[in-house]
Design a protein around this motif. Structure first.
Motif, short mmCIF file in Angstrom:
data_model
loop_
_atom_site.label_atom_id
_atom_site.label_comp_id
_atom_site.label_asym_id
_atom_site.label_seq_id
_atom_site.Cartn_x
_atom_site.Cartn_y
_atom_site.Cartn_z
N VAL A 262 5.35 7.85 5.69
CA VAL A 262 4.41 7.67 4.59
C VAL A 262 3.55 6.44 4.87
CG1 VAL A 262 5.96 8.74 2.93
CG2 VAL A 262 5.97 6.27 3.17
N VAL A 263 2.39 6.39 4.24
CA VAL A 263 1.46 5.27 4.44
C VAL A 263 2.13 3.96 4.07
CG1 VAL A 263 -0.62 4.21 3.48
CG2 VAL A 263 -0.66 6.61 4.19
N GLN A 264 1.93 2.96 4.92
CA GLN A 264 2.46 1.63 4.69
C GLN A 264 1.32 0.61 4.72
OE1 GLN A 264 5.44 0.98 3.76
NE2 GLN A 264 6.28 3.06 4.10
N PRO A 265 1.38 -0.40 3.83
CA PRO A 265 2.43 -0.58 2.83
C PRO A 265 2.30 0.45 1.71
CG PRO A 265 0.69 -2.17 2.45
CD PRO A 265 0.34 -1.46 3.73
N HIS A 266 3.40 0.72 1.06
CA HIS A 266 3.37 1.60 -0.11
C HIS A 266 3.45 0.73 -1.35
CE1 HIS A 266 3.92 4.95 -2.76
NE2 HIS A 266 5.06 4.47 -3.18
N SER A 267 2.47 0.91 -2.25
CA SER A 267 2.44 0.16 -3.51
C SER A 267 2.71 1.14 -4.63
CB SER A 267 1.08 -0.52 -3.70
OG SER A 267 1.08 -1.37 -4.82
N PRO A 268 3.94 1.17 -5.16
CA PRO A 268 4.35 2.25 -6.07
C PRO A 268 3.45 2.45 -7.29
CG PRO A 268 6.24 0.96 -5.37
CD PRO A 268 5.03 0.23 -4.89
N GLY A 269 2.92 1.39 -7.87
CA GLY A 269 2.13 1.55 -9.09
C GLY A 269 0.70 2.00 -8.86
#
Length: 343
Positions: free
Chosen positions: A167-174
């Motif tokens: 998955v794309v990094q960084p992942h920012s959940p919000g």
């Protein structure tokens, strides 16, 4: 139409960030200073426009990365990034990075469709794939999937000394809940609602069938209601309105004359739909905060929103924006029911 307008909950502004091609640093610095001023004045959000091959912000994500390090509270948005110019996976990486750097304050607004003047730029932009590029809503779906953590590849794990993610990094959940679609038609409003996005409305809408009567406020109202009717959050789904609003409370006589001339020059385009797309423009609102508040409270679409990102005019000077933003925060906001911070 509700019997009373919703009280204004969130006050924002939008700037194009113009600059002189011979001295671009000064214009970019002015934009950053305006965003800093917005935070000091208590605005909830600051938004930047996106312009390619023009003398306006061509890289809003980079500008907002800088703004994130010079502010601490104000939310930072794009209105809007035209995805026809972007690779959704790469853009997802940039957006997530800036969201992390800002502490979760990024509000990316996007739109789709072919790039402006595509026939003239296609060879420079997509020399090998110009005829194969998909400029439909599918391009937005790709961005949504990448930002929301859907796998971008079937490979992950360790290869030698390097670790790979699927998955794309960084992942920012919000961040996936803070994506906005900038739309001016019923179809775009419906699509944004069905896909759980937020909805940005502006001073431009599509007028629809030539046989129908047209009224800007009523057309925009129909878009807002269509969006919420198809959104999982229903009536609570977020909509922000972006009319051009110029309060004159503390303006000098010279500034008032300039603002009135600017609005008058643009008024003819508001009297009838323009071009093959039948675009209908809202008049710019110029006057005291009390006068503008009265006009907005009578505006069918404004009565349905509790967030705004009032658009600053394109061509004014830095000191004009300071005056306009100060009056917006200290006079117009309270006149619309939003108390000043600390009041």
């Amino acid at each position: 139409m509700p019997s009373t307008p919703r009280p204004l909950r969130r006050l924002g502004f939008l700037t194009i960030g113009l600059f002189d091609g011979a001295d671009p640093g000064k214009g970019h610095e002015s934009t950053l200073e305006i965003i800093e001023l917005g935070e000091r004045l208590g605005f909830d959000s600051a938004w930047v426009r996106h312009r390619h091959l023009q003398y306006g912000i061509s890289s809003p994500v980079a500008v907002l990365a800088a703004a994130s390090q010079r502010t601490s509270r104000i939310e930072l948005g794009t209105a809007v990034i035209p995805l026809g110019w972007e690779n959704p996976l790469r853009l997802a990486e940039d957006l997530a990075t800036v969201d992390i750097l800002s502490g979760g304050r990024l509000n990316p607004g996007v739109s789709v469709g072919p790039p402006m003047h595509y026939d003239q730029v296609r060879e420079a932009l997509y020399p090998d794939t110009a005829d194969a590029e998909d400029f439909s809503y599918e391009r937005v779906q790709r961005l949504l999937d990448h930002v929301r953590g859907k796998p971008a590849t079937d490979f992950s794990g360790v290869e030698g000394f390097e670790v790979f993610s699927d998955v794309v990094q960084p992942h920012s959940p919000g961040l996936g809940h803070r994506l906005w679609y900038g739309g001016g038609s019923l179809s775009s409003a419906r699509w944004a609602g069905e896909h759980g996005m937020n909805f940005l409305t502006s001073s431009v809408v599509r007028a629809g069938d030539p046989k129908d009567a047209y009224d800007f406020g009523e057309i925009q109202l129909s878009h807002i209601r269509e969006f919420r009717a198809h959104h999982p959050d229903g009536d609570a789904a977020r909509v922000s309105q972006g009319l051009v609003v110029i309060p004159t409370d503390s303006a000098t006589p010279e500034q008032r004359a300039k603002y009135e001339a600017y609005a008058a020059k643009r008024l003819p385009r508001t009297t009838a739909p323009q071009g093959p797309g039948r675009l209908l423009f809202a008049p710019d609102l110029v006057g005291t905060s009390a006068e503008i508040a009265e006009q907005l409270h009578a505006h069918a679409a404004f009565r349905e929103v509790d967030e705004v990102a009032f658009a600053l005019p394109f061509t004014f000077e830095h000191e004009d924006y300071v005056q306009i933003l100060t009056d917006m925060a200290t006079r117009l906001g309270p006149a619309l029911g939003r108390p000043q911070p600390g009041a």
